[in-house]
Design a protein around this motif. Structure first.
Motif, PDB file in Angstrom:
ATOM      1  N   LEU A  95       0.723  -1.440   0.105  1.00 19.34           N
ATOM      2  CA  LEU A  95       0.114  -0.039   0.210  1.00 19.34           C
ATOM      3  C   LEU A  95       0.915   1.125   0.077  1.00 19.34           C
ATOM      4  O   LEU A  95       1.876   1.181   0.913  1.00 19.34           O
ATOM      5  CB  LEU A  95      -0.831   0.083   1.164  1.00 19.34           C
ATOM      6  N   ASP A  96       0.743   2.119  -0.751  1.00 17.58           N
ATOM      7  CA  ASP A  96       1.273   3.336  -1.090  1.00 17.58           C
ATOM      8  C   ASP A  96       0.479   4.605  -0.890  1.00 17.58           C
ATOM      9  O   ASP A  96      -0.803   4.412  -0.224  1.00 17.58           O
ATOM     10  CB  ASP A  96       2.058   3.520  -2.195  1.00 17.58           C
ATOM     11  N   SER A  97       0.757   5.746  -1.345  1.00 13.73           N
ATOM     12  CA  SER A  97       0.155   7.099  -0.972  1.00 13.73           C
ATOM     13  C   SER A  97      -1.057   7.170  -1.728  1.00 13.73           C
ATOM     14  O   SER A  97      -2.033   7.853  -1.320  1.00 13.73           O
ATOM     15  CB  SER A  97       1.012   8.487  -1.333  1.00 13.73           C
ATOM     16  N   SER A  98      -1.374   6.388  -2.916  1.00 13.77           N
ATOM     17  CA  SER A  98      -2.635   6.080  -3.571  1.00 13.77           C
ATOM     18  C   SER A  98      -3.460   5.350  -3.235  1.00 13.77           C
ATOM     19  O   SER A  98      -4.712   5.233  -3.474  1.00 13.77           O
ATOM     20  CB  SER A  98      -2.118   6.216  -5.040  1.00 13.77           C
ATOM     21  N   SER A  99      -3.366   4.569  -1.822  1.00 24.14           N
ATOM     22  CA  SER A  99      -4.003   3.156  -1.570  1.00 24.14           C
ATOM     23  C   SER A  99      -5.071   3.940  -0.717  1.00 24.14           C
ATOM     24  O   SER A  99      -4.949   4.447   0.268  1.00 24.14           O
ATOM     25  CB  SER A  99      -3.149   2.229  -0.855  1.00 24.14           C
ATOM     26  N   ASP A 113       4.470   0.849   1.908  1.00 27.06           N
ATOM     27  CA  ASP A 113       5.553   1.655   1.043  1.00 27.06           C
ATOM     28  C   ASP A 113       6.207   2.628   1.805  1.00 27.06           C
ATOM     29  O   ASP A 113       5.541   3.648   2.031  1.00 27.06           O
ATOM     30  CB  ASP A 113       5.016   1.854  -0.216  1.00 27.06           C
ATOM     31  N   LEU A 114       7.442   2.185   2.419  1.00 28.83           N
ATOM     32  CA  LEU A 114       7.963   3.217   3.245  1.00 28.83           C
ATOM     33  C   LEU A 114       8.564   4.368   2.695  1.00 28.83           C
ATOM     34  O   LEU A 114       8.736   5.494   3.025  1.00 28.83           O
ATOM     35  CB  LEU A 114       9.154   2.538   3.989  1.00 28.83           C
ATOM     36  N   GLN A 115       8.638   4.371   1.414  1.00 24.63           N
ATOM     37  CA  GLN A 115       9.300   5.402   0.498  1.00 24.63           C
ATOM     38  C   GLN A 115       7.956   6.222  -0.075  1.00 24.63           C
ATOM     39  O   GLN A 115       8.327   7.362  -0.576  1.00 24.63           O
ATOM     40  CB  GLN A 115       9.987   4.818  -0.930  1.00 24.63           C
ATOM     41  N   ASN A 116       7.167   5.729  -0.034  1.00 21.11           N
ATOM     42  CA  ASN A 116       5.709   6.402  -0.340  1.00 21.11           C
ATOM     43  C   ASN A 116       4.478   6.232   0.437  1.00 21.11           C
ATOM     44  O   ASN A 116       3.494   5.357   0.081  1.00 21.11           O
ATOM     45  CB  ASN A 116       5.579   6.226  -2.131  1.00 21.11           C
ATOM     46  N   ARG A 117       4.488   6.399   1.658  1.00 18.49           N
ATOM     47  CA  ARG A 117       3.913   6.071   2.725  1.00 18.49           C
ATOM     48  C   ARG A 117       2.203   6.759   2.448  1.00 18.49           C
ATOM     49  O   ARG A 117       2.241   8.049   2.192  1.00 18.49           O
ATOM     50  CB  ARG A 117       4.218   6.462   3.998  1.00 18.49           C
ATOM     51  N   PRO A 118       1.344   6.071   2.703  1.00 19.39           N
ATOM     52  CA  PRO A 118      -0.190   6.623   2.598  1.00 19.39           C
ATOM     53  C   PRO A 118      -0.224   7.468   3.902  1.00 19.39           C
ATOM     54  O   PRO A 118       0.181   7.182   4.899  1.00 19.39           O
ATOM     55  CB  PRO A 118      -1.020   5.312   2.774  1.00 19.39           C
ATOM     56  N   ALA A 119      -0.836   8.343   3.798  1.00 18.16           N
ATOM     57  CA  ALA A 119      -0.971   9.604   4.722  1.00 18.16           C
ATOM     58  C   ALA A 119      -1.971   8.803   5.762  1.00 18.16           C
ATOM     59  O   ALA A 119      -1.822   9.376   7.112  1.00 18.16           O
ATOM     60  CB  ALA A 119      -1.950  10.872   4.206  1.00 18.16           C
ATOM     61  N   TRP A 120      -2.793   8.108   5.671  1.00 16.43           N
ATOM     62  CA  TRP A 120      -3.814   7.571   6.479  1.00 16.43           C
ATOM     63  C   TRP A 120      -3.041   6.729   7.607  1.00 16.43           C
ATOM     64  O   TRP A 120      -3.487   6.611   9.036  1.00 16.43           O
ATOM     65  CB  TRP A 120      -4.824   6.808   5.836  1.00 16.43           C
TER      66      TRP A 120
END
Length: 238
Positions: free
Chosen positions: A14-18, A61-68
């Motif tokens: 899961l990344d920032s778009s998830s 994804d620690l390089q593109n973390r989801p804000a939630w």
């Protein structure tokens, strides 16, 4: 004996778009990163105790973390973290003990007082070990990290009736160190052509035995990504 480790299909990262999972709905979730050794510790405990159906993996994804993740799950914004009974628990050394004591499956700490005391001593030493090795990357790594590896080699001689830190019994101590010995072996070999097992027969036997345990091998890192990450993190500005 360990519960047989089924080969599971790993969930997508899961990344920032998830979108977040349905948080705090009664599901127990272990938030991890597939390359993170600290998260790997808890992941191994989960697998070894046969909790794949009880504790759901949620890779971040620690390089593109989801804000939630930071806003709704774990303000520290790192992994591992465990969502259990409407609480969030973090820190790998705390979590491995928590999962071992709060869930069914094989116990990963011994009843024997001497072994239990030694286990706690080695678990406490792990931060010192890591600091020693990581600091060595700034200088003569092979020479300066030697004392840290020698300490573990000596520790593996303490109970000489088996390949693990507590002898025959696989324990939390092995889970604490295995992810890092794996990474150090890969990195030292790739960058300095040095085998950390050289002259350390107990570490060699320990790592060989670990690779027979499915609960561990299913969590192993990608060597190529590991070398790239460590090189960028530790050697880029050297």
């Amino acid at each position: 004996m360990a519960v047989p480790c089924v080969q599971e299909v790993l969930p997508p990262i899961l990344d920032s778009s998830s979108e977040p999972p349905p948080l705090f709905d009664g599901t127990t979730r272990l938030y991890v990163n597939y390359q993170c050794p600290f998260a790997q510790r808890v992941w191994i405990v989960r697998n070894y105790k046969g909790l794949q159906d009880k504790i759901k993996l949620v890779p971040i994804d620690l390089q593109n973390r989801p804000a939630w993740y930071k806003e709704k799950v774990y303000p520290e914004n790192k992994v591992p973290a465990l969502e259990h009974e409407n609480n969030i628990i973090g820190e790998s050394l705390d979590l491995i003990k928590y999962v071992d004591s709060h869930f069914e499956g094989p116990a990963l700490l011994p009843d024997d007082p001497a072994k239990k005391e030694f286990a706690e001593e080695l678990i406490s030493y792990s931060d010192t070990f890591l600091k020693g090795v990581y600091t060595s990357f700034k200088g003569d790594a092979v020479k300066e990290a030697g004392a840290a590896f020698d300490y573990l080699e000596t520790a593996l001689h303490k109970f000489d009736d088996g390949p693990f830190f507590l002898g025959q019994k696989f324990s939390l101590v092995d889970i604490v160190y295995a992810p890092f010995l794996e990474r150090h072996q890969i990195f030292f070999q790739d960058v300095w052509s040095y085998d950390i097992r050289s002259g350390r027969t107990k570490i060699a036997a320990f790592m060989e035995e670990m690779n027979k345990i499915g609960a561990y091998t299913q969590t192993k890192c990608d060597p190529k990504l590991l070398v790239e990450y460590y090189t960028r993190l530790f050697l880029a500005q050297k």
